[in-house]
Motif scaffolding. Structure first.
Motif, PDB file in Angstrom:
ATOM      1  N   VAL A  28       0.863  -1.179   0.000  1.00 10.59           N
ATOM      2  CA  VAL A  28       0.000   0.000   0.000  1.00 10.59           C
ATOM      3  C   VAL A  28       0.902   1.231   0.000  1.00 10.59           C
ATOM      4  O   VAL A  28       1.807   1.340   0.831  1.00 10.59           O
ATOM      5  CB  VAL A  28      -0.931   0.000   1.217  1.00 10.59           C
ATOM      6  CG1 VAL A  28      -1.680   1.333   1.329  1.00 10.59           C
ATOM      7  CG2 VAL A  28      -1.921  -1.149   1.123  1.00 10.59           C
ATOM      8  N   GLN A  29       0.642   2.142  -0.931  1.00  8.40           N
ATOM      9  CA  GLN A  29       1.450   3.357  -1.032  1.00  8.40           C
ATOM     10  C   GLN A  29       0.569   4.579  -1.250  1.00  8.40           C
ATOM     11  O   GLN A  29      -0.611   4.475  -1.598  1.00  8.40           O
ATOM     12  CB  GLN A  29       2.445   3.249  -2.194  1.00  8.40           C
ATOM     13  CG  GLN A  29       3.599   2.303  -1.931  1.00  8.40           C
ATOM     14  CD  GLN A  29       4.732   2.489  -2.921  1.00  8.40           C
ATOM     15  OE1 GLN A  29       4.542   2.977  -4.037  1.00  8.40           O
ATOM     16  NE2 GLN A  29       5.929   2.113  -2.508  1.00  8.40           N
ATOM     17  N   LEU A  30       1.165   5.751  -1.035  1.00  3.99           N
ATOM     18  CA  LEU A  30       0.508   7.027  -1.289  1.00  3.99           C
ATOM     19  C   LEU A  30       1.374   7.847  -2.238  1.00  3.99           C
ATOM     20  O   LEU A  30       2.590   7.922  -2.057  1.00  3.99           O
ATOM     21  CB  LEU A  30       0.332   7.837   0.002  1.00  3.99           C
ATOM     22  CG  LEU A  30      -0.444   7.261   1.179  1.00  3.99           C
ATOM     23  CD1 LEU A  30       0.416   6.339   2.027  1.00  3.99           C
ATOM     24  CD2 LEU A  30      -0.972   8.410   2.051  1.00  3.99           C
ATOM     25  N   VAL A  86      -6.467   8.326  -0.617  1.00 10.95           N
ATOM     26  CA  VAL A  86      -5.228   8.355  -1.408  1.00 10.95           C
ATOM     27  C   VAL A  86      -4.444   7.042  -1.312  1.00 10.95           C
ATOM     28  O   VAL A  86      -3.389   6.903  -1.934  1.00 10.95           O
ATOM     29  CB  VAL A  86      -4.322   9.539  -1.003  1.00 10.95           C
ATOM     30  CG1 VAL A  86      -5.059  10.856  -1.177  1.00 10.95           C
ATOM     31  CG2 VAL A  86      -3.811   9.389   0.428  1.00 10.95           C
ATOM     32  N   LEU A  87      -4.923   6.081  -0.535  1.00 10.35           N
ATOM     33  CA  LEU A  87      -4.224   4.803  -0.394  1.00 10.35           C
ATOM     34  C   LEU A  87      -4.405   3.963  -1.648  1.00 10.35           C
ATOM     35  O   LEU A  87      -5.519   3.791  -2.135  1.00 10.35           O
ATOM     36  CB  LEU A  87      -4.746   4.042   0.829  1.00 10.35           C
ATOM     37  CG  LEU A  87      -4.585   4.729   2.183  1.00 10.35           C
ATOM     38  CD1 LEU A  87      -5.237   3.894   3.277  1.00 10.35           C
ATOM     39  CD2 LEU A  87      -3.125   4.979   2.495  1.00 10.35           C
ATOM     40  N   GLU A 132     -11.836  -5.744  14.071  1.00 10.42           N
ATOM     41  CA  GLU A 132     -12.164  -6.241  12.731  1.00 10.42           C
ATOM     42  C   GLU A 132     -10.882  -6.463  11.940  1.00 10.42           C
ATOM     43  O   GLU A 132      -9.896  -5.753  12.125  1.00 10.42           O
ATOM     44  CB  GLU A 132     -13.067  -5.251  11.989  1.00 10.42           C
ATOM     45  CG  GLU A 132     -13.736  -5.837  10.770  1.00 10.42           C
ATOM     46  CD  GLU A 132     -14.930  -5.036  10.296  1.00 10.42           C
ATOM     47  OE1 GLU A 132     -15.401  -5.315   9.185  1.00 10.42           O
ATOM     48  OE2 GLU A 132     -15.387  -4.132  11.020  1.00 10.42           O
ATOM     49  N   SER A 133     -10.919  -7.486  11.071  1.00 10.10           N
ATOM     50  CA  SER A 133      -9.812  -7.763  10.151  1.00 10.10           C
ATOM     51  C   SER A 133     -10.292  -7.536   8.724  1.00 10.10           C
ATOM     52  O   SER A 133     -11.445  -7.840   8.393  1.00 10.10           O
ATOM     53  CB  SER A 133      -9.318  -9.208  10.298  1.00 10.10           C
ATOM     54  OG  SER A 133      -8.755  -9.427  11.566  1.00 10.10           O
ATOM     55  N   PHE A 134      -9.391  -7.023   7.882  1.00  8.97           N
ATOM     56  CA  PHE A 134      -9.715  -6.753   6.487  1.00  8.97           C
ATOM     57  C   PHE A 134      -8.653  -7.367   5.588  1.00  8.97           C
ATOM     58  O   PHE A 134      -7.465  -7.366   5.948  1.00  8.97           O
ATOM     59  CB  PHE A 134      -9.723  -5.245   6.213  1.00  8.97           C
ATOM     60  CG  PHE A 134     -10.806  -4.470   6.888  1.00  8.97           C
ATOM     61  CD1 PHE A 134     -11.972  -4.142   6.210  1.00  8.97           C
ATOM     62  CD2 PHE A 134     -10.666  -4.054   8.205  1.00  8.97           C
ATOM     63  CE1 PHE A 134     -12.974  -3.406   6.834  1.00  8.97           C
ATOM     64  CE2 PHE A 134     -11.664  -3.320   8.839  1.00  8.97           C
ATOM     65  CZ  PHE A 134     -12.816  -2.998   8.150  1.00  8.97           C
ATOM     66  N   PRO A 135      -9.027  -7.850   4.400  1.00 14.10           N
ATOM     67  CA  PRO A 135      -8.004  -8.187   3.405  1.00 14.10           C
ATOM     68  C   PRO A 135      -7.344  -6.908   2.915  1.00 14.10           C
ATOM     69  O   PRO A 135      -7.948  -5.824   2.993  1.00 14.10           O
ATOM     70  CB  PRO A 135      -8.805  -8.868   2.289  1.00 14.10           C
ATOM     71  CG  PRO A 135     -10.191  -8.308   2.420  1.00 14.10           C
ATOM     72  CD  PRO A 135     -10.393  -8.068   3.889  1.00 14.10           C
ATOM     73  N   VAL A 136      -6.118  -7.015   2.431  1.00 11.90           N
ATOM     74  CA  VAL A 136      -5.385  -5.815   2.042  1.00 11.90           C
ATOM     75  C   VAL A 136      -6.106  -5.023   0.948  1.00 11.90           C
ATOM     76  O   VAL A 136      -5.961  -3.799   0.848  1.00 11.90           O
ATOM     77  CB  VAL A 136      -3.948  -6.181   1.605  1.00 11.90           C
ATOM     78  CG1 VAL A 136      -3.953  -6.961   0.291  1.00 11.90           C
ATOM     79  CG2 VAL A 136      -3.075  -4.937   1.518  1.00 11.90           C
ATOM     80  N   GLU A 137      -6.900  -5.713   0.128  1.00 18.52           N
ATOM     81  CA  GLU A 137      -7.644  -5.015  -0.932  1.00 18.52           C
ATOM     82  C   GLU A 137      -8.653  -4.019  -0.369  1.00 18.52           C
ATOM     83  O   GLU A 137      -9.105  -3.116  -1.068  1.00 18.52           O
ATOM     84  CB  GLU A 137      -8.369  -6.035  -1.816  1.00 18.52           C
ATOM     85  CG  GLU A 137      -7.460  -6.907  -2.656  1.00 18.52           C
ATOM     86  CD  GLU A 137      -6.846  -8.069  -1.859  1.00 18.52           C
ATOM     87  OE1 GLU A 137      -5.951  -8.734  -2.401  1.00 18.52           O
ATOM     88  OE2 GLU A 137      -7.286  -8.292  -0.699  1.00 18.52           O
ATOM     89  N   GLN A 138      -9.007  -4.160   0.923  1.00 19.69           N
ATOM     90  CA  GLN A 138      -9.964  -3.256   1.559  1.00 19.69           C
ATOM     91  C   GLN A 138      -9.269  -2.279   2.506  1.00 19.69           C
ATOM     92  O   GLN A 138      -9.828  -1.855   3.514  1.00 19.69           O
ATOM     93  CB  GLN A 138     -11.027  -4.066   2.306  1.00 19.69           C
ATOM     94  CG  GLN A 138     -11.901  -4.906   1.396  1.00 19.69           C
ATOM     95  CD  GLN A 138     -12.939  -5.719   2.163  1.00 19.69           C
ATOM     96  OE1 GLN A 138     -13.223  -5.454   3.336  1.00 19.69           O
ATOM     97  NE2 GLN A 138     -13.506  -6.710   1.510  1.00 19.69           N
ATOM     98  N   ILE A 139      -8.056  -1.891   2.159  1.00 22.71           N
ATOM     99  CA  ILE A 139      -7.274  -1.018   3.018  1.00 22.71           C
ATOM    100  C   ILE A 139      -7.971   0.316   3.283  1.00 22.71           C
ATOM    101  O   ILE A 139      -7.898   0.855   4.389  1.00 22.71           O
ATOM    102  CB  ILE A 139      -5.855  -0.768   2.426  1.00 22.71           C
ATOM    103  CG1 ILE A 139      -5.017   0.106   3.362  1.00 22.71           C
ATOM    104  CG2 ILE A 139      -5.931  -0.189   1.033  1.00 22.71           C
ATOM    105  CD1 ILE A 139      -4.760  -0.477   4.720  1.00 22.71           C
TER     106      ILE A 139
END
Length: 318
Positions: free
Chosen positions: A16-18, A26-27, A291-298
Protein backbone atom coordinates in the motif's frame (compact mmCIF):
# COMPACT_ATOMS: atom_id res chain seq x y z
CA UNK A 1 25.43 -11.41 0.09
CA UNK A 2 22.17 -12.02 1.93
CA UNK A 3 20.99 -15.51 2.59
CA UNK A 4 17.64 -16.09 0.88
CA UNK A 5 15.19 -18.63 2.20
CA UNK A 6 13.27 -20.77 -0.22
CA UNK A 7 12.36 -18.19 -2.87
CA UNK A 8 15.39 -16.43 -4.36
CA UNK A 9 13.29 -15.43 -7.38
CA UNK A 10 11.08 -13.10 -5.30
CA UNK A 11 11.51 -9.70 -6.89
CA UNK A 12 8.13 -8.01 -6.44
CA UNK A 13 5.84 -7.21 -3.55
CA UNK A 14 2.31 -5.94 -3.14
CA UNK A 15 2.35 -2.81 -0.99
CA UNK A 16 0.00 0.00 0.00
CA UNK A 17 1.45 3.36 -1.03
CA UNK A 18 0.51 7.03 -1.29
CA UNK A 19 1.41 9.42 -4.13
CA UNK A 20 -0.14 12.34 -2.27
CA UNK A 21 -0.65 13.10 1.40
CA UNK A 22 -4.20 12.82 2.64
CA UNK A 23 -6.79 10.44 4.04
CA UNK A 24 -7.86 6.90 3.15
CA UNK A 25 -8.89 8.02 -0.33
CA UNK A 26 -5.23 8.35 -1.41
CA UNK A 27 -4.22 4.80 -0.39
CA UNK A 28 -3.34 2.61 -3.37
CA UNK A 29 -2.42 -1.06 -3.68
CA UNK A 30 0.62 -1.48 -5.93
CA UNK A 31 3.20 -3.93 -7.21
CA UNK A 32 6.64 -2.69 -6.14
CA UNK A 33 10.15 -4.19 -6.10
CA UNK A 34 10.57 -6.52 -3.13
CA UNK A 35 13.00 -5.08 -0.56
CA UNK A 36 16.23 -7.04 -0.05
CA UNK A 37 17.91 -7.57 3.32
CA UNK A 38 21.32 -6.00 3.67
CA UNK A 39 23.99 -6.56 6.34
CA UNK A 40 22.47 -6.58 9.81
CA UNK A 41 18.96 -6.77 8.41
CA UNK A 42 16.23 -9.33 7.92
CA UNK A 43 13.30 -9.51 5.56
CA UNK A 44 9.89 -10.56 6.80
CA UNK A 45 7.08 -12.04 4.75
CA UNK A 46 4.23 -10.10 6.35
CA UNK A 47 1.05 -12.00 7.20
CA UNK A 48 -0.75 -9.30 9.20
CA UNK A 49 -0.41 -5.56 9.76
CA UNK A 50 -2.07 -3.63 12.59
CA UNK A 51 -3.34 -0.08 12.12
CA UNK A 52 -2.84 2.82 14.54
CA UNK A 53 -3.94 6.49 14.59
CA UNK A 54 -0.35 7.58 13.91
CA UNK A 55 -0.47 5.81 10.52
CA UNK A 56 -2.88 8.28 9.00
CA UNK A 57 -1.80 11.24 11.15
CA UNK A 58 1.80 11.18 9.89
CA UNK A 59 0.78 10.78 6.23
CA UNK A 60 -2.01 13.38 6.31
CA UNK A 61 0.16 16.32 5.22
CA UNK A 62 3.71 17.10 4.09
CA UNK A 63 4.72 19.02 7.23
CA UNK A 64 3.79 16.19 9.60
CA UNK A 65 5.33 13.57 7.31
CA UNK A 66 8.62 15.48 7.25
CA UNK A 67 8.83 15.32 11.05
CA UNK A 68 8.88 11.53 10.71
CA UNK A 69 11.39 11.62 7.84
CA UNK A 70 8.80 10.58 5.26
CA UNK A 71 8.51 11.78 1.67
CA UNK A 72 6.43 10.76 -1.34
CA UNK A 73 5.83 8.14 -2.52
CA UNK A 74 5.41 6.59 0.91
CA UNK A 75 4.03 3.37 2.33
CA UNK A 76 1.41 2.94 5.03
CA UNK A 77 1.19 1.28 8.44
CA UNK A 78 3.86 0.42 11.00
CA UNK A 79 2.93 -2.68 13.03
CA UNK A 80 3.45 -6.10 11.43
CA UNK A 81 3.77 -9.81 12.07
CA UNK A 82 5.07 -12.54 9.79
CA UNK A 83 7.90 -14.95 9.05
CA UNK A 84 11.61 -14.27 8.45
CA UNK A 85 12.39 -15.26 4.86
CA UNK A 86 15.72 -13.53 4.19
CA UNK A 87 18.69 -12.75 6.43
CA UNK A 88 21.57 -10.37 5.82
CA UNK A 89 25.19 -10.88 6.77
CA UNK A 90 26.02 -10.65 10.46
CA UNK A 91 22.57 -11.52 11.78
CA UNK A 92 22.75 -14.21 14.46
CA UNK A 93 19.65 -13.64 16.60
CA UNK A 94 17.12 -14.74 13.98
CA UNK A 95 16.79 -17.81 11.76
CA UNK A 96 14.98 -18.37 8.50
CA UNK A 97 11.38 -19.31 9.23
CA UNK A 98 11.22 -17.59 12.62
CA UNK A 99 7.86 -16.03 13.44
CA UNK A 100 8.30 -12.36 14.33
CA UNK A 101 6.39 -9.17 15.08
CA UNK A 102 7.61 -5.60 15.11
CA UNK A 103 7.49 -2.20 13.45
CA UNK A 104 8.42 -0.84 10.03
CA UNK A 105 7.66 2.89 10.00
CA UNK A 106 5.00 3.69 7.38
CA UNK A 107 5.64 0.57 5.29
CA UNK A 108 4.15 -2.43 7.09
CA UNK A 109 1.10 -2.96 4.86
CA UNK A 110 3.09 -4.88 2.25
CA UNK A 111 3.99 -8.46 1.41
CA UNK A 112 7.59 -7.89 2.55
CA UNK A 113 9.38 -5.51 4.91
CA UNK A 114 13.07 -5.20 5.76
CA UNK A 115 14.05 -4.17 9.30
CA UNK A 116 17.20 -4.02 11.40
CA UNK A 117 17.89 -7.19 13.34
CA UNK A 118 19.35 -5.47 16.42
CA UNK A 119 15.98 -3.94 17.43
CA UNK A 120 17.72 -0.74 18.53
CA UNK A 121 15.45 1.64 16.62
CA UNK A 122 11.71 1.77 17.42
CA UNK A 123 9.55 1.12 14.34
CA UNK A 124 12.51 -0.50 12.55
CA UNK A 125 12.57 -3.73 14.53
CA UNK A 126 11.55 -7.35 14.88
CA UNK A 127 10.95 -9.52 17.92
CA UNK A 128 10.31 -13.24 18.26
CA UNK A 129 6.61 -14.10 18.40
CA UNK A 130 5.74 -16.54 21.22
CA UNK A 131 4.16 -19.80 20.07
CA UNK A 132 0.88 -18.98 21.84
CA UNK A 133 0.46 -15.60 20.10
CA UNK A 134 -1.11 -15.66 16.62
CA UNK A 135 0.04 -13.29 13.90
CA UNK A 136 -3.08 -11.11 13.95
CA UNK A 137 -2.47 -10.42 17.63
CA UNK A 138 1.27 -10.02 17.14
CA UNK A 139 0.57 -7.34 14.54
CA UNK A 140 -1.15 -5.16 17.14
CA UNK A 141 1.56 -4.99 19.80
CA UNK A 142 4.36 -2.65 18.77
CA UNK A 143 3.01 0.92 18.66
CA UNK A 144 0.19 0.55 21.19
CA UNK A 145 2.23 -1.63 23.54
CA UNK A 146 5.21 0.71 23.55
CA UNK A 147 3.02 3.79 24.04
CA UNK A 148 0.94 2.30 26.85
CA UNK A 149 4.04 1.07 28.69
CA UNK A 150 5.77 4.46 28.37
CA UNK A 151 2.68 6.28 29.64
CA UNK A 152 2.41 3.96 32.63
CA UNK A 153 6.09 4.45 33.45
CA UNK A 154 5.62 8.22 33.30
CA UNK A 155 3.06 8.15 36.13
CA UNK A 156 4.70 5.32 38.10
CA UNK A 157 1.58 3.35 39.04
CA UNK A 158 1.36 1.01 42.03
CA UNK A 159 -1.29 -0.99 43.84
CA UNK A 160 -2.02 2.07 45.99
CA UNK A 161 -3.28 4.08 43.01
CA UNK A 162 -6.66 4.81 41.50
CA UNK A 163 -6.01 5.92 37.92
CA UNK A 164 -8.34 7.63 35.48
CA UNK A 165 -7.63 6.62 31.86
CA UNK A 166 -9.21 8.77 29.16
CA UNK A 167 -9.94 7.04 25.85
CA UNK A 168 -9.65 3.66 27.52
CA UNK A 169 -11.35 1.71 24.74
CA UNK A 170 -8.98 2.73 21.95
CA UNK A 171 -5.99 0.88 20.55
CA UNK A 172 -3.57 2.14 23.21
CA UNK A 173 -6.27 2.03 25.86
CA UNK A 174 -6.77 -1.74 25.68
CA UNK A 175 -3.10 -2.18 26.58
CA UNK A 176 -2.95 0.68 29.11
CA UNK A 177 -5.98 -0.51 31.09
CA UNK A 178 -4.73 -4.08 31.39
CA UNK A 179 -1.13 -3.14 32.15
CA UNK A 180 -2.39 -0.73 34.81
CA UNK A 181 -4.53 -3.47 36.35
CA UNK A 182 -1.49 -5.75 36.46
CA UNK A 183 0.20 -3.22 38.76
CA UNK A 184 -2.70 -3.71 41.17
CA UNK A 185 -4.08 -0.22 40.59
CA UNK A 186 -7.79 0.52 40.44
CA UNK A 187 -8.65 1.68 36.91
CA UNK A 188 -11.48 3.99 35.89
CA UNK A 189 -11.79 4.33 32.11
CA UNK A 190 -13.66 6.95 30.10
CA UNK A 191 -15.63 6.03 27.02
CA UNK A 192 -18.98 6.35 25.31
CA UNK A 193 -22.13 4.94 26.85
CA UNK A 194 -21.99 2.03 24.40
CA UNK A 195 -18.44 1.10 25.44
CA UNK A 196 -19.21 0.36 29.10
CA UNK A 197 -19.42 -3.41 28.71
CA UNK A 198 -16.23 -3.47 26.64
CA UNK A 199 -14.30 -1.41 29.20
CA UNK A 200 -15.51 -3.66 32.00
CA UNK A 201 -14.23 -6.69 30.09
CA UNK A 202 -10.74 -5.13 30.13
CA UNK A 203 -10.84 -4.60 33.88
CA UNK A 204 -11.77 -0.91 33.94
CA UNK A 205 -14.68 0.68 35.76
CA UNK A 206 -16.43 2.60 32.96
CA UNK A 207 -17.41 6.25 33.17
CA UNK A 208 -18.91 8.34 30.36
CA UNK A 209 -16.79 11.14 28.97
CA UNK A 210 -18.16 14.62 28.28
CA UNK A 211 -19.84 17.30 30.39
CA UNK A 212 -20.07 16.29 34.04
CA UNK A 213 -17.07 13.94 33.93
CA UNK A 214 -15.61 15.29 37.18
CA UNK A 215 -18.85 14.74 39.08
CA UNK A 216 -19.23 11.22 37.72
CA UNK A 217 -15.65 10.34 38.73
CA UNK A 218 -16.21 11.78 42.21
CA UNK A 219 -19.31 9.62 42.59
CA UNK A 220 -17.45 6.52 41.44
CA UNK A 221 -14.33 7.20 43.52
CA UNK A 222 -15.26 9.36 46.52
CA UNK A 223 -11.80 8.76 47.96
CA UNK A 224 -10.31 10.51 44.94
CA UNK A 225 -8.00 9.51 42.12
CA UNK A 226 -4.22 9.60 42.39
CA UNK A 227 -3.10 9.45 38.75
CA UNK A 228 -4.45 9.98 35.23
CA UNK A 229 -3.61 9.19 31.65
CA UNK A 230 -5.19 10.99 28.68
CA UNK A 231 -5.01 8.88 25.52
CA UNK A 232 -7.19 11.12 23.37
CA UNK A 233 -6.93 14.87 24.04
CA UNK A 234 -7.10 17.05 27.14
CA UNK A 235 -10.48 16.34 28.76
CA UNK A 236 -9.03 13.79 31.17
CA UNK A 237 -6.10 16.09 31.99
CA UNK A 238 -8.50 18.90 32.90
CA UNK A 239 -10.65 16.56 34.99
CA UNK A 240 -7.64 15.15 36.81
CA UNK A 241 -6.37 18.61 37.70
CA UNK A 242 -9.79 19.59 39.05
CA UNK A 243 -9.78 16.39 41.10
CA UNK A 244 -6.48 17.37 42.68
CA UNK A 245 -4.05 15.10 40.84
CA UNK A 246 -0.56 16.68 40.69
CA UNK A 247 0.90 17.35 37.25
CA UNK A 248 3.64 14.76 37.60
CA UNK A 249 1.03 11.99 38.02
CA UNK A 250 -0.79 12.94 34.79
CA UNK A 251 0.32 11.78 31.35
CA UNK A 252 -0.73 12.55 27.78
CA UNK A 253 0.12 10.80 24.52
CA UNK A 254 -1.47 12.97 21.82
CA UNK A 255 -1.13 16.52 23.17
CA UNK A 256 1.91 18.26 24.65
CA UNK A 257 1.07 20.34 27.71
CA UNK A 258 3.53 22.33 29.80
CA UNK A 259 4.36 20.56 33.03
CA UNK A 260 2.55 17.35 32.05
CA UNK A 261 4.68 14.25 31.26
CA UNK A 262 4.25 12.81 27.77
CA UNK A 263 4.09 9.09 27.09
CA UNK A 264 6.25 8.58 24.00
CA UNK A 265 6.53 5.00 22.78
CA UNK A 266 10.15 5.55 21.77
CA UNK A 267 10.92 5.97 25.49
CA UNK A 268 9.62 2.53 26.45
CA UNK A 269 12.14 0.45 28.36
CA UNK A 270 14.18 -2.21 26.53
CA UNK A 271 12.40 -5.55 26.59
CA UNK A 272 8.95 -3.97 26.88
CA UNK A 273 7.53 -5.64 23.78
CA UNK A 274 8.89 -9.04 24.70
CA UNK A 275 7.29 -8.72 28.14
CA UNK A 276 3.93 -7.74 26.66
CA UNK A 277 4.06 -10.60 24.16
CA UNK A 278 4.73 -13.04 27.00
CA UNK A 279 1.79 -11.63 28.98
CA UNK A 280 -0.43 -12.26 25.96
CA UNK A 281 0.96 -15.77 25.54
CA UNK A 282 0.26 -16.48 29.21
CA UNK A 283 -3.34 -15.27 28.91
CA UNK A 284 -2.74 -12.36 31.27
CA UNK A 285 -3.40 -9.69 28.63
CA UNK A 286 -6.04 -9.83 25.90
CA UNK A 287 -5.96 -7.91 22.62
CA UNK A 288 -9.48 -7.47 21.23
CA UNK A 289 -9.47 -7.46 17.43
CA UNK A 290 -12.35 -5.20 16.38
CA UNK A 291 -12.16 -6.24 12.73
CA UNK A 292 -9.81 -7.76 10.15
CA UNK A 293 -9.71 -6.75 6.49
CA UNK A 294 -8.00 -8.19 3.40
CA UNK A 295 -5.39 -5.81 2.04
CA UNK A 296 -7.64 -5.02 -0.93
CA UNK A 297 -9.96 -3.26 1.56
CA UNK A 298 -7.27 -1.02 3.02
CA UNK A 299 -9.33 2.14 2.51
CA UNK A 300 -12.31 0.75 4.42
CA UNK A 301 -9.98 -0.43 7.19
CA UNK A 302 -8.28 2.96 7.46
CA UNK A 303 -11.66 4.72 7.56
CA UNK A 304 -12.83 2.49 10.42
CA UNK A 305 -9.61 2.95 12.37
CA UNK A 306 -9.62 6.70 11.75
CA UNK A 307 -13.16 7.06 13.05
CA UNK A 308 -11.84 6.55 16.62
CA UNK A 309 -15.09 4.77 17.42
CA UNK A 310 -13.65 1.30 17.18
CA UNK A 311 -13.28 -0.85 20.30
CA UNK A 312 -9.97 -2.68 20.01
CA UNK A 313 -7.60 -3.08 17.09
CA UNK A 314 -8.02 -3.07 13.31
CA UNK A 315 -5.86 -5.56 11.39
CA UNK A 316 -4.98 -6.05 7.71
CA UNK A 317 -4.37 -9.61 6.57
CA UNK A 318 -1.88 -10.24 3.75
Amino acid sequence: MSTVHDSPAVRSSTAVQLDAFGGPEVLKLREVPAPQAGPGQLRVRVTAAGLNPMDWIMTADAETAARFGLSLPVGFGTDFAGVVDQIGDGVTNFALGDRVFGGALSRSVADYVVVDADGATPANEAHHTPDDVDDRTGATITIAGRTAAAALAAINLSSDDTVLIGGAGGGVGVFAVQLARLTGARVIGTGSATSAEFLSSLGAEPVAYGDGLVDRVRALAPGGITAAMDLHGTETVDAAKELGVPNDRICTITTKLEGIPAGNGSDAAPGTLEEIAQLIAAGKLQVPIAESFPVEQIRQAAELQGSRRVHGKVVIEL
